[in-house]
Write a protein that holds these residues in place. Sequence first.
Motif, PDB file in Angstrom:
ATOM      1  N   SER A  14      41.499  34.640  44.973  1.00  0.00           N
ATOM      2  CA  SER A  14      41.314  33.858  43.977  1.00  0.00           C
ATOM      3  C   SER A  14      41.092  34.049  42.369  1.00  0.00           C
ATOM      4  N   LEU A  15      39.966  35.358  42.214  1.00  0.00           N
ATOM      5  CA  LEU A  15      39.918  35.492  41.244  1.00  0.00           C
ATOM      6  C   LEU A  15      41.326  36.487  40.457  1.00  0.00           C
ATOM      7  N   SER A  16      40.237  36.449  39.212  1.00  0.00           N
ATOM      8  CA  SER A  16      41.279  37.310  38.132  1.00  0.00           C
ATOM      9  C   SER A  16      41.030  38.502  38.344  1.00  0.00           C
ATOM     10  N   ASP A  17      41.625  39.350  37.974  1.00  0.00           N
ATOM     11  CA  ASP A  17      42.065  41.090  37.952  1.00  0.00           C
ATOM     12  C   ASP A  17      40.821  40.894  37.237  1.00  0.00           C
ATOM     13  N   GLU A  18      40.413  39.819  35.911  1.00  0.00           N
ATOM     14  CA  GLU A  18      39.562  40.564  35.540  1.00  0.00           C
ATOM     15  C   GLU A  18      37.914  40.371  35.813  1.00  0.00           C
ATOM     16  N   ASP A  19      38.213  39.664  36.541  1.00  0.00           N
ATOM     17  CA  ASP A  19      36.839  39.289  37.202  1.00  0.00           C
ATOM     18  C   ASP A  19      36.654  39.899  38.252  1.00  0.00           C
ATOM     19  N   LEU A  20      37.278  40.001  39.396  1.00  0.00           N
ATOM     20  CA  LEU A  20      37.453  41.331  40.458  1.00  0.00           C
ATOM     21  C   LEU A  20      36.833  42.711  39.781  1.00  0.00           C
ATOM     22  N   MET A  21      37.851  43.307  38.755  1.00  0.00           N
ATOM     23  CA  MET A  21      37.423  44.147  37.772  1.00  0.00           C
ATOM     24  C   MET A  21      35.746  44.698  38.211  1.00  0.00           C
ATOM     25  N   ALA A  22      35.131  43.220  37.231  1.00  0.00           N
ATOM     26  CA  ALA A  22      33.789  43.003  37.127  1.00  0.00           C
ATOM     27  C   ALA A  22      32.601  43.061  38.545  1.00  0.00           C
ATOM     28  N   ARG A  23      33.652  42.924  39.370  1.00  0.00           N
ATOM     29  CA  ARG A  23      33.149  43.505  40.634  1.00  0.00           C
ATOM     30  C   ARG A  23      32.454  44.159  40.746  1.00  0.00           C
ATOM     31  N   VAL A  24      34.428  45.008  40.936  1.00  0.00           N
ATOM     32  CA  VAL A  24      33.910  46.632  40.667  1.00  0.00           C
ATOM     33  C   VAL A  24      32.879  47.686  40.231  1.00  0.00           C
ATOM     34  N   ALA A  25      33.150  47.344  39.133  1.00  0.00           N
ATOM     35  CA  ALA A  25      31.604  47.242  38.663  1.00  0.00           C
ATOM     36  C   ALA A  25      30.550  47.765  39.016  1.00  0.00           C
ATOM     37  N   CYS A  56      55.941  62.861  43.608  1.00  0.00           N
ATOM     38  CA  CYS A  56      54.780  62.511  42.156  1.00  0.00           C
ATOM     39  C   CYS A  56      53.880  61.563  41.871  1.00  0.00           C
ATOM     40  N   ALA A  57      55.036  60.165  41.544  1.00  0.00           N
ATOM     41  CA  ALA A  57      54.671  59.195  42.019  1.00  0.00           C
ATOM     42  C   ALA A  57      53.647  58.387  42.360  1.00  0.00           C
ATOM     43  N   ASP A  58      54.270  58.781  43.695  1.00  0.00           N
ATOM     44  CA  ASP A  58      52.937  57.989  44.506  1.00  0.00           C
ATOM     45  C   ASP A  58      51.301  59.219  44.642  1.00  0.00           C
ATOM     46  N   ASP A  59      51.490  60.187  44.571  1.00  0.00           N
ATOM     47  CA  ASP A  59      50.525  61.016  43.880  1.00  0.00           C
ATOM     48  C   ASP A  59      49.332  60.931  43.271  1.00  0.00           C
ATOM     49  N   LEU A  60      50.141  60.312  41.895  1.00  0.00           N
ATOM     50  CA  LEU A  60      49.903  60.109  40.616  1.00  0.00           C
ATOM     51  C   LEU A  60      48.639  58.570  40.897  1.00  0.00           C
ATOM     52  N   ALA A  61      49.735  57.497  41.571  1.00  0.00           N
ATOM     53  CA  ALA A  61      49.279  56.248  41.757  1.00  0.00           C
ATOM     54  C   ALA A  61      48.017  56.207  42.269  1.00  0.00           C
ATOM     55  N   GLN A  62      47.478  57.112  43.080  1.00  0.00           N
ATOM     56  CA  GLN A  62      46.638  57.692  43.816  1.00  0.00           C
ATOM     57  C   GLN A  62      45.611  58.159  43.050  1.00  0.00           C
ATOM     58  N   GLU A  63      46.030  58.991  42.166  1.00  0.00           N
ATOM     59  CA  GLU A  63      44.860  59.770  41.027  1.00  0.00           C
ATOM     60  C   GLU A  63      44.076  58.359  40.237  1.00  0.00           C
ATOM     61  N   VAL A  64      45.379  57.614  39.564  1.00  0.00           N
ATOM     62  CA  VAL A  64      44.989  56.824  38.795  1.00  0.00           C
ATOM     63  C   VAL A  64      44.202  55.235  39.797  1.00  0.00           C
ATOM     64  N   PHE A  65      44.085  55.085  40.572  1.00  0.00           N
ATOM     65  CA  PHE A  65      43.094  53.972  41.197  1.00  0.00           C
ATOM     66  C   PHE A  65      41.913  55.080  41.349  1.00  0.00           C
ATOM     67  N   VAL A  66      41.826  56.181  41.232  1.00  0.00           N
ATOM     68  CA  VAL A  66      40.351  57.003  42.163  1.00  0.00           C
ATOM     69  C   VAL A  66      39.488  56.897  40.152  1.00  0.00           C
ATOM     70  N   ARG A  67      40.541  57.321  39.334  1.00  0.00           N
ATOM     71  CA  ARG A  67      40.088  57.166  37.949  1.00  0.00           C
ATOM     72  C   ARG A  67      39.789  55.538  38.196  1.00  0.00           C
ATOM     73  N   VAL A  68      40.134  54.248  38.148  1.00  0.00           N
ATOM     74  CA  VAL A  68      40.022  53.384  37.480  1.00  0.00           C
ATOM     75  C   VAL A  68      38.484  53.708  38.559  1.00  0.00           C
ATOM     76  N   PHE A  69      38.383  53.984  39.926  1.00  0.00           N
ATOM     77  CA  PHE A  69      36.165  53.163  40.073  1.00  0.00           C
ATOM     78  C   PHE A  69      35.464  54.450  40.121  1.00  0.00           C
ATOM     79  N   VAL A  70      35.974  55.421  39.626  1.00  0.00           N
ATOM     80  CA  VAL A  70      34.977  56.371  39.271  1.00  0.00           C
ATOM     81  C   VAL A  70      34.581  55.797  37.477  1.00  0.00           C
ATOM     82  N   HIS A  71      35.082  55.364  36.468  1.00  0.00           N
ATOM     83  CA  HIS A  71      35.345  55.007  35.454  1.00  0.00           C
ATOM     84  C   HIS A  71      34.994  53.412  35.215  1.00  0.00           C
ATOM     85  N   ARG A  72      34.413  53.577  36.147  1.00  0.00           N
ATOM     86  CA  ARG A  72      34.681  51.614  37.374  1.00  0.00           C
ATOM     87  C   ARG A  72      33.677  50.621  35.627  1.00  0.00           C
ATOM     88  N   ARG A  73      32.031  51.662  35.475  1.00  0.00           N
ATOM     89  CA  ARG A  73      31.422  50.877  34.715  1.00  0.00           C
ATOM     90  C   ARG A  73      31.874  51.599  33.080  1.00  0.00           C
TER      91      ARG A  73
END
Length: 207
Positions: A14-25, A56-73
Amino acid sequence: MSPDRDPQSPAALSLSDEDLMARVAVDDQRAFTELVRRFQGRVTNLISRVLNDRECADDLAQEVFVRVFVHRRNYRHGAKFSTWLFTIAANLAKNEIRRRVRRRNWFSLDTLQEMLHDSAIQLADPTEGRETTLEREQLQEAVGRTIATVPEKYRVALVLRDIEGLAYEEIATVLGIPGGTVRSRINRARGMLKRKLQPLLRKAGSQ
């Protein structure tokens, strides 16, 4: 980075995307899993549309989410999460375009004709013999080098439009620029290519 298969709690759903990302941080793994579930398909499709390469898109999409987590803060709470996410995806896609532009023969001569929308341009007939085939290959290499000299911001817009076939509105979203700027960049890129390539191309009837 695939989402795990543990069911998400109703609270997370039920959380918004933004609230979820705040939790990821603050290292909430379940919140991250939910964001991956929501956006992995969209990110993959975006990159696939840009590159026309699903694997290639599948591989890069994985990298996108890796970067989201690495740069979560680094995520600024209150900013729209999808914009931040798609900017990361677009930057990775643009990096891949740059790599491919540098790669020999990525742009074919037939594709060049379509890009320039000039049906009068005639290229060497590959059935004319071994010598002409060699000349065609040399011309193709020269074309690749010439395209690489077009400034990146114009070249990327041109590739997205004339090679990948994205709508102007989609390109504006990917590059984060107004639609009018997209059209201007594409027109300038086409003009640059015509001027640079004119000496390499022979017009119909000139032979």
